[in-house]
Design a protein around this motif. Structure first.
Motif, short mmCIF file in Angstrom:
data_model
loop_
_atom_site.label_atom_id
_atom_site.label_comp_id
_atom_site.label_asym_id
_atom_site.label_seq_id
_atom_site.Cartn_x
_atom_site.Cartn_y
_atom_site.Cartn_z
N HIS A 159 0.83 -1.21 0.00
CA HIS A 159 0.00 0.00 0.00
C HIS A 159 0.87 1.26 0.00
O HIS A 159 0.65 2.18 -0.80
CB HIS A 159 -0.91 -0.01 1.22
CG HIS A 159 -1.75 1.23 1.37
ND1 HIS A 159 -2.82 1.52 0.55
CD2 HIS A 159 -1.64 2.28 2.24
CE1 HIS A 159 -3.34 2.67 0.90
NE2 HIS A 159 -2.65 3.16 1.91
N GLU A 160 1.86 1.29 0.88
CA GLU A 160 2.73 2.47 0.98
C GLU A 160 3.56 2.64 -0.28
O GLU A 160 3.76 3.77 -0.76
CB GLU A 160 3.63 2.36 2.21
CG GLU A 160 2.90 2.41 3.53
CD GLU A 160 2.15 3.72 3.73
OE1 GLU A 160 2.65 4.78 3.29
OE2 GLU A 160 1.05 3.69 4.32
N TYR A 161 4.03 1.55 -0.85
CA TYR A 161 4.81 1.62 -2.08
C TYR A 161 3.96 2.23 -3.20
O TYR A 161 4.44 3.06 -3.99
CB TYR A 161 5.30 0.23 -2.47
CG TYR A 161 6.26 0.23 -3.64
CD1 TYR A 161 7.64 0.27 -3.44
CD2 TYR A 161 5.79 0.18 -4.96
CE1 TYR A 161 8.53 0.25 -4.50
CE2 TYR A 161 6.67 0.18 -6.04
CZ TYR A 161 8.04 0.23 -5.80
OH TYR A 161 8.92 0.23 -6.87
N GLY A 162 2.70 1.82 -3.26
CA GLY A 162 1.80 2.36 -4.28
C GLY A 162 1.57 3.85 -4.14
O GLY A 162 1.27 4.54 -5.12
N ASN A 193 3.50 -7.48 -6.29
CA ASN A 193 3.20 -7.50 -7.71
C ASN A 193 4.46 -7.17 -8.51
O ASN A 193 5.55 -7.02 -7.94
CB ASN A 193 2.05 -6.52 -8.03
CG ASN A 193 2.37 -5.09 -7.63
OD1 ASN A 193 3.51 -4.64 -7.69
ND2 ASN A 193 1.34 -4.36 -7.21
N LEU A 194 4.31 -7.04 -9.82
CA LEU A 194 5.47 -6.78 -10.67
C LEU A 194 6.12 -5.44 -10.38
O LEU A 194 7.31 -5.25 -10.62
CB LEU A 194 5.07 -6.85 -12.15
CG LEU A 194 4.88 -8.25 -12.74
CD1 LEU A 194 4.33 -8.15 -14.16
CD2 LEU A 194 6.18 -9.05 -12.72
N GLU A 195 5.36 -4.50 -9.84
CA GLU A 195 5.90 -3.17 -9.57
C GLU A 195 6.69 -3.11 -8.27
O GLU A 195 7.71 -2.41 -8.19
CB GLU A 195 4.75 -2.14 -9.52
CG GLU A 195 4.01 -1.98 -10.83
CD GLU A 195 4.93 -1.51 -11.95
OE1 GLU A 195 5.77 -0.63 -11.69
OE2 GLU A 195 4.79 -2.02 -13.08
N ASN A 196 6.23 -3.81 -7.24
CA ASN A 196 6.84 -3.62 -5.92
C ASN A 196 7.72 -4.76 -5.43
O ASN A 196 8.36 -4.65 -4.38
CB ASN A 196 5.75 -3.34 -4.87
CG ASN A 196 4.75 -4.47 -4.72
OD1 ASN A 196 5.08 -5.64 -4.82
ND2 ASN A 196 3.49 -4.11 -4.46
N THR A 197 7.78 -5.86 -6.16
CA THR A 197 8.52 -7.03 -5.68
C THR A 197 10.02 -6.82 -5.68
O THR A 197 10.72 -7.22 -4.73
CB THR A 197 8.15 -8.27 -6.52
OG1 THR A 197 6.78 -8.59 -6.30
CG2 THR A 197 9.01 -9.47 -6.15
N LYS A 198 10.56 -6.19 -6.72
CA LYS A 198 12.01 -6.03 -6.83
C LYS A 198 12.56 -5.20 -5.68
O LYS A 198 13.57 -5.57 -5.06
CB LYS A 198 12.37 -5.39 -8.17
CG LYS A 198 13.87 -5.31 -8.45
CD LYS A 198 14.11 -4.81 -9.87
CE LYS A 198 15.58 -4.90 -10.24
NZ LYS A 198 16.41 -3.92 -9.50
N ILE A 212 2.98 -15.45 -4.37
CA ILE A 212 2.24 -14.43 -5.10
C ILE A 212 1.15 -15.11 -5.93
O ILE A 212 1.43 -16.05 -6.67
CB ILE A 212 3.16 -13.60 -6.01
CG1 ILE A 212 4.30 -12.98 -5.19
CG2 ILE A 212 2.37 -12.51 -6.73
CD1 ILE A 212 5.31 -12.21 -5.99
N GLY A 213 -0.08 -14.61 -5.79
CA GLY A 213 -1.18 -15.22 -6.50
C GLY A 213 -2.04 -14.23 -7.25
O GLY A 213 -2.03 -14.17 -8.48
N LEU A 233 10.69 -13.91 -11.75
CA LEU A 233 11.98 -14.56 -11.48
C LEU A 233 13.12 -13.57 -11.69
O LEU A 233 14.10 -13.57 -10.93
CB LEU A 233 12.15 -15.79 -12.38
CG LEU A 233 11.18 -16.94 -12.11
CD1 LEU A 233 11.38 -18.04 -13.13
CD2 LEU A 233 11.36 -17.50 -10.70
N GLN A 234 13.02 -12.72 -12.70
CA GLN A 234 14.04 -11.71 -12.93
C GLN A 234 14.11 -10.72 -11.77
O GLN A 234 15.20 -10.31 -11.34
CB GLN A 234 13.76 -10.94 -14.23
CG GLN A 234 14.01 -11.76 -15.48
CD GLN A 234 15.47 -12.15 -15.65
OE1 GLN A 234 16.36 -11.34 -15.39
NE2 GLN A 234 15.71 -13.37 -16.05
#
Length: 237
Positions: A159-162, A193-198, A212-213, A233-234
């Motif tokens: 939430h905070e990252y968003g 998600n793809l935006e905040n995982t890295k 992650i689902g 994975l990347q």
């Protein structure tokens, strides 16, 4: 590299909306592993509104990577896990009517109960993980239960990252440092998600696995399942 376990609950939700076997849950489990995921996660609930208990049984012969079963350790769930003996069981304190998990354990208040349940799973050779909020006292409480790992509940971070607040990760860093000090393995999940995982991966020391689902399946509608698995994975390298 942090391992990716794909939660396939949403595939079951889609299948159940029309009856029959489309999409084929077992085939999706085979495919995500073929595409590179290092694990499969399911979270059966008592009303079986997405993953059915029989699905969890059927997946035992399909999942050749790590099989993670999440859920509230009520008697029916405990019996299911002991029957299947997955790689890992993740204990989540969700109410029967919860749409999705919304809080971690109070590992101090529920210590006695968790110790009893975890001992039973460990006697059967099943790795245990306890779903917790990023609070150092709860991490210390988790250690006292005898669990092998914790799973950090990441909704607040996401939430905070968003909102553009990168400081939202700070409690998670502190929790991870505490877990490392106590020799607890660290998993994480919820709203990644793809935006905040890295960013999460890069800042959490000793992160072993993410589950992650919802986001992964939703992103796959646009980008394709094989492509999305490899994009995660990347980010987790």
């Amino acid at each position: 590299m942090t391992k990716l376990s794909v939660n396939i609950n949403k595939i079951a939700t889609l299948r159940n909306s029309r009856g029959g076997n489309v999409p084929d849950l077992l085939q999706v489990a085979k495919d995500v592993q073929k595409f590179g995921a290092q694990g499969v996660t399911v979270h059966p609930r008592p009303d079986e509104r997405h993953i059915r208990y029989q699905d969890a049984r059927d997946l035992k012969d399909v999942v050749y990577t790590e099989y993670n079963i999440e859920g509230n350790p009520v008697a029916k769930f405990i019996d299911l896990v002991l029957e299947i003996k997955p790689t890992q069981v993740t204990l989540v304190p969700d109410a029967d009517d919860a749409i999705t998990s919304n809080a971690g354990w109070d590992t101090i208040k529920h210590k006695g109960f968790l110790v009893e349940v975890i001992n039973e799973f460990k006697r059967n050779g099943i790795r245990t993980s306890v779903f917790v909020d990023p609070i150092e006292e709860m991490i210390e409480g988790a250690k006292a239960t005898g669990t092998d790992r914790i799973e950090l509940y990441t909704e607040s971070y996401a939430h905070e990252y968003g909102l553009g607040n990168l400081k939202g990760i700070d409690p998670y860093v502190k929790a991870a440092i505490k877990a490392n000090e106590l020799d607890l393995g660290i998993n994480a999940g919820h709203d990644l998600n793809l935006e905040n995982t890295k960013f999460f991966k890069e800042n959490i020391p000793g992160l072993l696995e993410v589950s992650i689902g919802h986001a992964l399946i939703s992103e796959s509608i646009y980008l394709g399942l094989e492509n999305v698995v490899n994009m995660y994975l990347q980010r987790l390298k």
